[in-house]
Design an enzyme around this catalytic site. Structure first.
Site, PDB file in Angstrom:
ATOM      1  N   ASP A  88       0.850  -1.193   0.000  1.00  0.00           N
ATOM      2  CA  ASP A  88       0.000   0.000   0.000  1.00  0.00           C
ATOM      3  C   ASP A  88       0.887   1.245   0.000  1.00  0.00           C
ATOM      4  O   ASP A  88       1.992   1.225  -0.554  1.00  0.00           O
ATOM      5  CB  ASP A  88      -0.931  -0.064   1.232  1.00  0.00           C
ATOM      6  CG  ASP A  88      -2.274   0.595   0.970  1.00  0.00           C
ATOM      7  OD1 ASP A  88      -2.277   1.812   0.732  1.00  0.00           O
ATOM      8  OD2 ASP A  88      -3.307  -0.087   1.000  1.00  0.00           O
ATOM      9  N   HIS A 134      -3.788   5.979   3.426  1.00  0.00           N
ATOM     10  CA  HIS A 134      -4.459   4.773   2.941  1.00  0.00           C
ATOM     11  C   HIS A 134      -3.812   3.498   3.487  1.00  0.00           C
ATOM     12  O   HIS A 134      -4.506   2.574   3.942  1.00  0.00           O
ATOM     13  CB  HIS A 134      -4.410   4.789   1.408  1.00  0.00           C
ATOM     14  CG  HIS A 134      -5.263   3.777   0.721  1.00  0.00           C
ATOM     15  ND1 HIS A 134      -4.871   2.469   0.560  1.00  0.00           N
ATOM     16  CD2 HIS A 134      -6.482   3.886   0.136  1.00  0.00           C
ATOM     17  CE1 HIS A 134      -5.816   1.812  -0.100  1.00  0.00           C
ATOM     18  NE2 HIS A 134      -6.800   2.649  -0.370  1.00  0.00           N
ATOM     19  N   SER A 163     -11.030  -0.932  -1.047  1.00  0.00           N
ATOM     20  CA  SER A 163      -9.751  -0.915  -0.321  1.00  0.00           C
ATOM     21  C   SER A 163      -9.961  -1.216   1.154  1.00  0.00           C
ATOM     22  O   SER A 163      -9.066  -1.754   1.809  1.00  0.00           O
ATOM     23  CB  SER A 163      -9.092   0.465  -0.416  1.00  0.00           C
ATOM     24  OG  SER A 163      -8.313   0.587  -1.559  1.00  0.00           O
TER      25      SER A 163
END
Lengths: 661, 89
Positions: free
Chosen positions: A32, A105, A435
């Site tokens: 990520d 994220h 996600s």
């Protein structure tokens, strides 16, 4: 995350969860944007020494020392050569050449999968509670492959290469690219080797819904995860001057609007731009919006960006209206000004008022956090949908998990809206996407791995899929927020994950690496294409009859041709006959399972042979054949069914999706 | 136009080169040397960005389109695939 453990039934069944010593042997690798190691979710209190098998490390880089890692965050690497070769050197003033997460994220996904318990977590008081990952006792290793300009395949491959060497058990990848054949897709290529080494690879399905054929990460050796909602909402109500109220959602925190109603204006009428209704940067006329609440239509630019545009132009608040693309899906955002998002229907009614009243007024009232919202889950409109555009005989997504308004850890480098003008800093943020659903399944897979360390990735996926549920407690089917109607296996796959049931599935559909090679032969891949994936010099046996429908997948996708006989059987005269063979492995006590078949169409006759399977020992395997005899139907027709094997204690369910082309 | 076309041809892109390890000539004892030799046969200046150990037999490098085509035609090369950009979901 807060709420999702309870929503998934984990909070009240701790006795079923693997002991912490076996859990701490499981390592979840996350590819990520990196990690914010100071997050409380990486607290290693109570964790023993790092497993001796672990070969990973914490790489030193800008703002990142090896000593930052601990017994929870046991690995952190970064990969930028592919990125820099394409886009030039990393601008270190805006992102760190290190595993550090400058985006948020990666911290969100990794803490969702395996974050430690953090009490009193919230975003500005929203979603308050005890936050934890799905496998709070598991270890985490971070592989930073995504940068401001994207995630490049050379870096992704190297990260997967290293993760395999390092010794991860689960790989969580909340990213995707365009649709391409498996032998060209780096994620599929890397995942094939991972699967061979016993590593489960969980990937997000994509956010291109509700369009059909919009899925990413379609390879059958990948677990593909779509998104659903929780039973939690963040209501923010729009009160209009005509006395009507509409419900929306918001995560705004700050100075509230005055009690009195404010002037209300449609952005399209406060702009000279043709797309002024979208509140794009620089398109609003300050004199027309100053001190007013502005209604913006959703689309094109980021939702929070629209709020920033309104604020910049002097607006007092914003109502963000969904369009047909989003329907009634309400995704909450941490706006910079008082704002709420309303569904398409409410948006239309509010616009009717705006266009009909000469002096429209409104205000927004924030309702905090509401739990117990029903029905839940519903399939998120953005969640990508089948059918599978590469191999129609493999049903994707595999299942859905929570992916809407998920609270989890966040980077200290960036505000909750992600905007550069957002100077707020938070420990946790609430965001949405597949996600977010992917690491839920990654963490749950880690739980299963701890409970059944010898299970293959396919067995773990099978247990998650065959125990997933497709109906509410009322018996009604899980809804699709995009349509307001019951969702289908093309939307939710096998259904919504149910980890407590998955811990003891009774039977599993196992698949070996060799089975996948047979599958590639059935796809008529050349030796070179197979070698691209498997690295082996492998030649399909020309004397052997390979069939895609024989891959031991826990679900059934049945593409049917219109008005003609198809491969896999006889038939004719407008009838198609297709046979699928499956093998079940017993993973519990001896038992006899009986099959039940349900279907919503009479156009397809389904027969299962044998109808009963008796298992006398653990790991015993029994096969069955399903024959689908289908009448012709117009091209584009779809229909659905279900096959369930049960011994009275376990329910081993498989969805069936028919599509006529 | 000719200059633009030439520039396009000379512009390097990142490729992932898949090698058939079973076809490594006996003259090589180390696969990395074989990779390097194959690469240098089409581009003296090209360098490996990564050489992969597990997920594929092969490496990532920067090549012109012409070099990539030339490399793909060589024995022992399975494929030369352009790098792809993925996005977060």
């Amino acid at each position: 995350t807060t709420r999702t453990p309870e929503f998934l039934g984990l909070g009240k069944s701790d006795g079923l969860i693997p002991a912490s010593n076996s859990m701490s042997d499981v390592i979840v690798g996350v590819l990520d944007t990196g990690v914010w190691p100071e997050s409380k979710s990486f607290n290693d209190m109570g964790l023993g020494p790092v497993p001796i098998s672990w070969k990973g490390e914490c790489e030193v880089g800008k703002n990142f020392n090896a000593s930052i890692c601990n017994r929870k965050l046991i690995g952190a690497r970064f990969f930028s050569k592919g990125y820099e070769a394409t886009l030039g050197p990393i601008d270190e003033s805006s992102e760190s050449r290190s595993p550090r997460d400058d985006d948020g994220h990666g911290t969100h996904t990794s803490t969702t999968a395996a974050g430690s318990v953090v009490e009193a977590a919230s975003l500005f008081g929203y979603a308050y509670g005890s936050a934890r990952g799905m496998a709070p006792g598991a270890r985490v290793a971070i592989y930073k492959v995504c940068w401001l300009g994207g995630c490049f395949s050379a870096d992704i491959l190297e990260a997967m290469d290293k993760a395999i060497d390092d010794g991860v058990n689960i790989l969580s990848m909340s990213l995707g690219g365009g649709i391409s054949d498996y032998f060209r897709d780096s994620v599929a290529i890397g995942a094939f080797t991972a699967m061979e080494r016993g590593i489960l690879v969980s990937c997000s399905a994509g956010n291109a819904g509700p369009s059909s054929y919009s899925l990413s990460n379609l390879a059958p050796w990948i677990t593909t995860v779509g998104a659903g909602t929780l039973d939690r909402d963040f209501p923010a109500y729009v009160s209009l001057g005509n006395g009507k109220n509409f419900s929306g959602v918001s995560l705004y925190s700050g100075k509230r609007l005055p009690d009195s109603l404010l002037s209300f204006v449609y952005a399209g009428n406060a702009s000279n731009a043709t797309n002024g209704n979208l509140c794009m940067t620089g398109t609003l006329i300050p004199e027309k919006v100053a001190g007013k609440i502005v209604l913006c239509d959703r689309g094109l630019n980021a939702r929070v960006q629209k709020g920033a545009v309104v604020k910049e132009a002097g607006g007092a608040g914003m109502v963000l209206a969904n369009t047909a693309a989003n329907g009634e899906e309400l995704v909450a955002d941490a706006h910079l000004l008082p704002a709420t998002t309303v569904g398409q229907k409410s948006g239309e009614l509010i616009k009717n008022y705006l266009f009909s009243d000469p002096n429209p007024t409104a205000t927004i009232v924030f309702g905090g956090t509401k739990v117990g919202v029903q029905p839940s889950p519903v399939v998120a409109a953005f969640s990508s949908r089948g059918p599978n555009s590469i191999t129609a005989e493999i049903l994707k997504p595999d299942l859905i998990a929570p992916g809407v308004n998920i609270l989890a850890g966040w980077s200290g480098k960036v505000g909750p809206s992600g905007l550069s003008v957002d100077n707020r800093r938070v420990d946790f943020n609430i965001i949405s996407g597949t996600s977010m659903s992917c690491p839920h399944v990654s963490g749950l897979a880690a739980l299963l791995k701890a409970a059944h360390f010898d299970w293959s990735p396919a067995a773990i996926r099978s247990s998650l899929m065959t125990t997933a549920y497709t109906t509410y407690k009322t018996g009604e089917k899980i809804q699709d927020v995009a349509t307001g109607k019951p969702s289908t296996p093309f939307d939710h796959g096998a259904g919504h994950v149910d980890p407590v049931s998955a811990l003891n599935p009774g039977l599993v559909y196992d698949i070996t690496a060799d089975d996948y090679l047979d599958f590639l032969c059935a796809l008529n891949y050349t030796s070179a294409q197979i070698s691209n994936l498997s690295k082996k010099k492998f030649t399909c046996d020309s004397s052997k009859k390979y069939s895609i429908t024989d891959l031991n997948y826990p679900s059934f996708a049945v593409p049917l041709e219109t008005a003609q006989s198809v491969a896999g059987g006889g038939g004719g005269g407008g009838t198609s006959v297709v046979k699928y063979t499956r093998t079940l492995t017993n993973v519990d006590s001896p038992a006899t399972y009986k099959v039940t078949v349900s279907s919503e169409t009479e156009s397809v006759k389904i027969s299962v042979v044998p109808e009963s399977l008796s298992f006398s020992e653990v790991n015993e395997k029994k096969s069955y054949t399903v024959t689908f005899t289908a009448s012709s139907a117009p091209s584009g027709t779809t229909s659905f069914g279900r096959i369930v094997w049960s011994d009275g204690k376990h329910m081993v369910g498989s969805p069936i999706a028919f599509s006529w082309t | 136009a000719a200059t633009i076309e030439t520039r396009k041809q000379l512009k390097k892109k990142t490729y992932i080169v898949h090698m058939a390890k079973s076809e490594m000539p006996d003259s090589f004892t180390e696969h990395l040397n074989w990779y390097d030799s194959s690469l240098k046969s089409v581009s003296e200046s090209a360098e490996m960005l990564y050489s992969y150990n597990n997920v594929i037999h092969g490496f990532a490098t920067q090549l012109t389109a012409e070099e990539a085509e030339s490399l793909e035609a060589q024995p022992g090369i399975l494929s030369v695939l352009p790098q792809v950009r993925y996005e977060l979901h």
